[in-house]
Scaffold this motif. Sequence first.
Motif, mmCIF file in Angstrom:
data_model
loop_
_atom_site.group_PDB
_atom_site.id
_atom_site.type_symbol
_atom_site.label_atom_id
_atom_site.label_comp_id
_atom_site.label_asym_id
_atom_site.label_seq_id
_atom_site.Cartn_x
_atom_site.Cartn_y
_atom_site.Cartn_z
ATOM 1 N N LEU A 30 -19.459 48.059 -28.507
ATOM 2 C CA LEU A 30 -19.444 47.223 -27.316
ATOM 3 C C LEU A 30 -18.034 46.727 -27.020
ATOM 4 O O LEU A 30 -17.578 46.752 -25.876
ATOM 5 C CB LEU A 30 -20.393 46.037 -27.498
ATOM 6 N N SER A 31 -17.311 46.283 -28.060
ATOM 7 C CA SER A 31 -15.969 45.746 -27.841
ATOM 8 C C SER A 31 -14.990 46.838 -27.425
ATOM 9 O O SER A 31 -14.068 46.596 -26.648
ATOM 10 C CB SER A 31 -15.462 45.035 -29.099
ATOM 11 N N TRP A 39 -12.618 43.903 -31.771
ATOM 12 C CA TRP A 39 -13.292 42.611 -31.726
ATOM 13 C C TRP A 39 -13.974 42.376 -30.392
ATOM 14 O O TRP A 39 -13.421 42.689 -29.349
ATOM 15 C CB TRP A 39 -12.304 41.474 -31.993
ATOM 16 N N PRO A 40 -15.188 41.817 -30.401
ATOM 17 C CA PRO A 40 -15.874 41.475 -29.148
ATOM 18 C C PRO A 40 -15.187 40.301 -28.475
ATOM 19 O O PRO A 40 -14.368 39.625 -29.086
ATOM 20 C CB PRO A 40 -17.292 41.104 -29.618
ATOM 21 N N GLN A 50 -24.318 34.509 -22.450
ATOM 22 C CA GLN A 50 -23.637 35.796 -22.476
ATOM 23 C C GLN A 50 -23.434 36.251 -23.921
ATOM 24 O O GLN A 50 -23.537 37.440 -24.231
ATOM 25 C CB GLN A 50 -22.301 35.715 -21.751
ATOM 26 N N TYR A 51 -23.135 35.316 -24.789
ATOM 27 C CA TYR A 51 -22.980 35.634 -26.203
ATOM 28 C C TYR A 51 -24.270 36.222 -26.775
ATOM 29 O O TYR A 51 -24.262 37.247 -27.458
ATOM 30 C CB TYR A 51 -22.597 34.369 -26.973
ATOM 31 N N VAL A 52 -25.422 35.597 -26.473
ATOM 32 C CA VAL A 52 -26.705 36.097 -26.971
ATOM 33 C C VAL A 52 -26.985 37.475 -26.389
ATOM 34 O O VAL A 52 -27.447 38.376 -27.101
ATOM 35 C CB VAL A 52 -27.843 35.117 -26.634
ATOM 36 N N LEU A 53 -26.711 37.658 -25.109
ATOM 37 C CA LEU A 53 -26.914 38.965 -24.499
ATOM 38 C C LEU A 53 -26.065 40.028 -25.194
ATOM 39 O O LEU A 53 -26.527 41.150 -25.440
ATOM 40 C CB LEU A 53 -26.575 38.916 -23.015
ATOM 41 N N ALA A 54 -24.825 39.681 -25.523
ATOM 42 C CA ALA A 54 -23.961 40.628 -26.222
ATOM 43 C C ALA A 54 -24.530 40.973 -27.589
ATOM 44 O O ALA A 54 -24.474 42.130 -28.020
ATOM 45 C CB ALA A 54 -22.552 40.052 -26.360
ATOM 46 N N LEU A 57 -27.508 43.297 -26.929
ATOM 47 C CA LEU A 57 -27.048 44.602 -26.484
ATOM 48 C C LEU A 57 -26.417 45.391 -27.624
ATOM 49 O O LEU A 57 -26.532 46.625 -27.679
ATOM 50 C CB LEU A 57 -26.053 44.444 -25.334
ATOM 51 N N SER A 58 -25.746 44.700 -28.539
ATOM 52 C CA SER A 58 -25.165 45.412 -29.676
ATOM 53 C C SER A 58 -26.256 45.975 -30.577
ATOM 54 O O SER A 58 -26.132 47.088 -31.110
ATOM 55 C CB SER A 58 -24.233 44.494 -30.474
ATOM 56 N N ARG A 59 -27.361 45.244 -30.733
ATOM 57 C CA ARG A 59 -28.514 45.759 -31.489
ATOM 58 C C ARG A 59 -29.125 46.949 -30.747
ATOM 59 O O ARG A 59 -29.519 47.943 -31.370
ATOM 60 C CB ARG A 59 -29.563 44.665 -31.678
ATOM 61 N N ALA A 60 -29.206 46.838 -29.430
ATOM 62 C CA ALA A 60 -29.760 47.941 -28.643
ATOM 63 C C ALA A 60 -28.911 49.197 -28.796
ATOM 64 O O ALA A 60 -29.444 50.304 -28.947
ATOM 65 C CB ALA A 60 -29.846 47.538 -27.170
#
Length: 229
Positions: A30-31, A39-40, A50-54, A57-60
């Motif tokens: 993602l980063s 680093w993200p 936005q942090y939680v979404l990131a 999304l990283s798990r996805a």
Amino acid sequence: MSNLAQVRALSKEGETLGIRMPDRPGWRQLSELLGLGPWPPMDLEMDFDQYVLACVLSRALEEIDAGEASATEATGLSQAELRDILNRSFPAPTIHAFRLEEISDVEPGVEEEALRGLLLAHARAGDSMSVRFAKIIARRALRHDHLWRELGLFDRVELSRLLATHFPTLAAGNTENMRWKKYLYRKLCEAEGFSLCTAPTCRECKELESCFGPEEGESVRAGASRGRT
């Protein structure tokens, strides 16, 4: 990137919690898509949603790359919702990693629909992000691990903050600090007028620790970081 940019400051009851984000596979991908190196984009101004979404999304991304799920299967969101989130919160190159043009929406099953309904009944009125987090949490709760881990969060504290922010009345009812997934399913049982638990009280239950014990285990991010040492 400065050391400060590698720290996420989160508030908890007036205290500041500094969280370093190790370079786990989903975060790394993602980063890199964000053009920020290994680093993200974690800095003191980053919005918590936005942090939680990131994190999610990283798990996805990890599940997509492993061939375990599509983006809609991993998140519980529709293709349109994912596209909107990515367009609003992340640079354009990020959207291609989720292969949205190749996937279709996935209808929730009965259990997931019930979890969604519970969360939506307590969601903040008029808040579209609360609706989306209800869908995400309901989908990730079907996974086998602790809910905070399945969301890609650093620890249970972050999950508690997420629920208190977007589902305040539901979170406030967990007065005995029950594990969040156990608590959600208990609330479902109560809504249906039955209980899967046969113990007269929690304190008399032989499986007390499965509901109230510490949610042990490190985050996926911390484990990945330790594996590189």
